[in-house]
Design a protein around this motif. Sequence first.
Motif, mmCIF file in Angstrom:
data_model
loop_
_atom_site.group_PDB
_atom_site.id
_atom_site.type_symbol
_atom_site.label_atom_id
_atom_site.label_comp_id
_atom_site.label_asym_id
_atom_site.label_seq_id
_atom_site.Cartn_x
_atom_site.Cartn_y
_atom_site.Cartn_z
ATOM 1 N N GLU A 135 0.843 -1.182 0.000
ATOM 2 C CA GLU A 135 0.000 0.000 0.000
ATOM 3 C C GLU A 135 0.882 1.237 0.000
ATOM 4 O OE1 GLU A 135 -4.103 -1.348 2.270
ATOM 5 O OE2 GLU A 135 -2.559 -0.303 3.424
ATOM 6 N N ALA A 147 -1.553 -0.860 -4.015
ATOM 7 C CA ALA A 147 -2.861 -0.247 -3.793
ATOM 8 C C ALA A 147 -2.693 1.138 -3.189
ATOM 9 C CB ALA A 147 -3.700 -1.116 -2.855
ATOM 10 N N HIS A 175 -10.426 9.571 -4.630
ATOM 11 C CA HIS A 175 -11.350 8.559 -4.084
ATOM 12 C C HIS A 175 -12.741 8.661 -4.715
ATOM 13 C CE1 HIS A 175 -12.455 11.918 -1.357
ATOM 14 N NE2 HIS A 175 -13.613 11.309 -1.246
ATOM 15 N N PHE A 201 -10.631 4.375 -9.211
ATOM 16 C CA PHE A 201 -10.184 4.046 -7.862
ATOM 17 C C PHE A 201 -11.357 3.802 -6.916
ATOM 18 C CE2 PHE A 201 -6.429 6.694 -9.280
ATOM 19 C CZ PHE A 201 -5.555 5.616 -9.376
ATOM 20 N N ARG A 202 -12.464 3.334 -7.455
ATOM 21 C CA ARG A 202 -13.678 3.200 -6.648
ATOM 22 C C ARG A 202 -13.524 2.220 -5.484
ATOM 23 N NH1 ARG A 202 -14.433 1.154 -11.615
ATOM 24 N NH2 ARG A 202 -14.781 -1.074 -11.880
ATOM 25 N N ASN A 203 -12.574 1.315 -5.562
ATOM 26 C CA ASN A 203 -12.393 0.334 -4.483
ATOM 27 C C ASN A 203 -11.273 0.706 -3.519
ATOM 28 O OD1 ASN A 203 -14.425 -1.412 -5.534
ATOM 29 N ND2 ASN A 203 -12.964 -2.227 -7.032
ATOM 30 N N ALA A 204 -10.655 1.859 -3.711
ATOM 31 C CA ALA A 204 -9.537 2.265 -2.854
ATOM 32 C C ALA A 204 -10.031 2.718 -1.490
ATOM 33 C CB ALA A 204 -8.740 3.381 -3.516
ATOM 34 N N ARG A 205 -9.198 2.529 -0.495
ATOM 35 C CA ARG A 205 -9.513 3.004 0.855
ATOM 36 C C ARG A 205 -9.176 4.487 0.956
ATOM 37 N NH1 ARG A 205 -6.506 -0.081 3.379
ATOM 38 N NH2 ARG A 205 -5.041 1.173 4.608
#
Length: 377
Positions: A75, A96, A325, A330-334
Amino acid sequence: MSRLYLSPPWVGGDEQRLVAEAVASNWLAPLGPHVDAFEREFAERVGMGHAAALASGTAALHLALRILGVGPGDEVLAPTLTFVGGVSPIAQLGAAPVFIDSEAASWNIAPGLVAEEIAATVRRGKPPAAVIVTDLYGQAADLDAVLAVCGPHGIPVVSDTAEALGASRRGRHAGKGSRAAVFSFNGNKIVTTSGGGMLASDDGELIARARHLAQQAREPAPHYEHRELGYNYRMSNVLAALGRAQLATLEERVRRRRAIFARYRELLAGLPGLEFMPEAPWGVSTRWLTVVLIHPAAFGADREAVRLALEARDIESRPVWKPMHLQPVFRNARVRGGAVAEDLFARGLCLPSGTGMTGDEVARVAEIVAGAAWGGV
């Protein structure tokens, strides 16, 4: 009137002579004496020991992260309020991104949230492989605060200083103190080579490694020998000549951009519902772009209405960066936080700020912005 662009190139020095010299020498291929000189002059200008001239700022970031060992399963923390090229290499290396919200003082990455995220990852047993700090719109982030958080954990910090060549932080150039700093010479930057970038660092081995990878990782042999895969990322001698001429007038370019900002602020002072991007107390911004925030309830119009009013008069303006974000890719990024960046995106507008902009042009833009209030346009 011709179209007024957001940040067009400005030729104001020795560009024609140096480029003609490169052409006359027939040294048109990548590398050459202007590349060597550009790297030396650039490193000296930003106060770093070494620099490698590359094809783009994104290429520079890609190399920096690869050299630092970023790869699948890792990450990397990065600001959510940035340009996509400042984070895409994370995913391209199989890692990620974890997006961090902005702070109000500078609009850059919030060190407190970086500390929270690192503490959480350390508890889980896997801290981030790196942290990217972006110097937004010509303003240096609080790199020292981020370094203080990352240092005890051995987490390397990379500065994305693509938008802030000429900016300072506590008496040092923006990006100084990070493991490596990334710069861009895209056509809209204060210094341009039409396209190109630079990777700078006090770590000579890192820059030597970057040069090797940027030249297809070719080994020193009379034939083409490759033990690993590299990239075609080096800058050409012709573009480096252009960059040298532009770099020589950097102080004048910064002075002009700051003067444009000051004129906007003078003309729009006291207008209800409009405020300017703040200048953080720890540094001096280049004001690469003059950016305003519009409060619709007080101003009488929202950011988009002002942008369309300018566009109707053939004047380019642009919303601030859409947070990463919120980007579909990047819809699944934290993400940690996000409300500050979302608000800046909803209300922020970048005004024309080109180095060669005249006082009359600034006044024309300001008049339209002011006239847009309460449906005036």
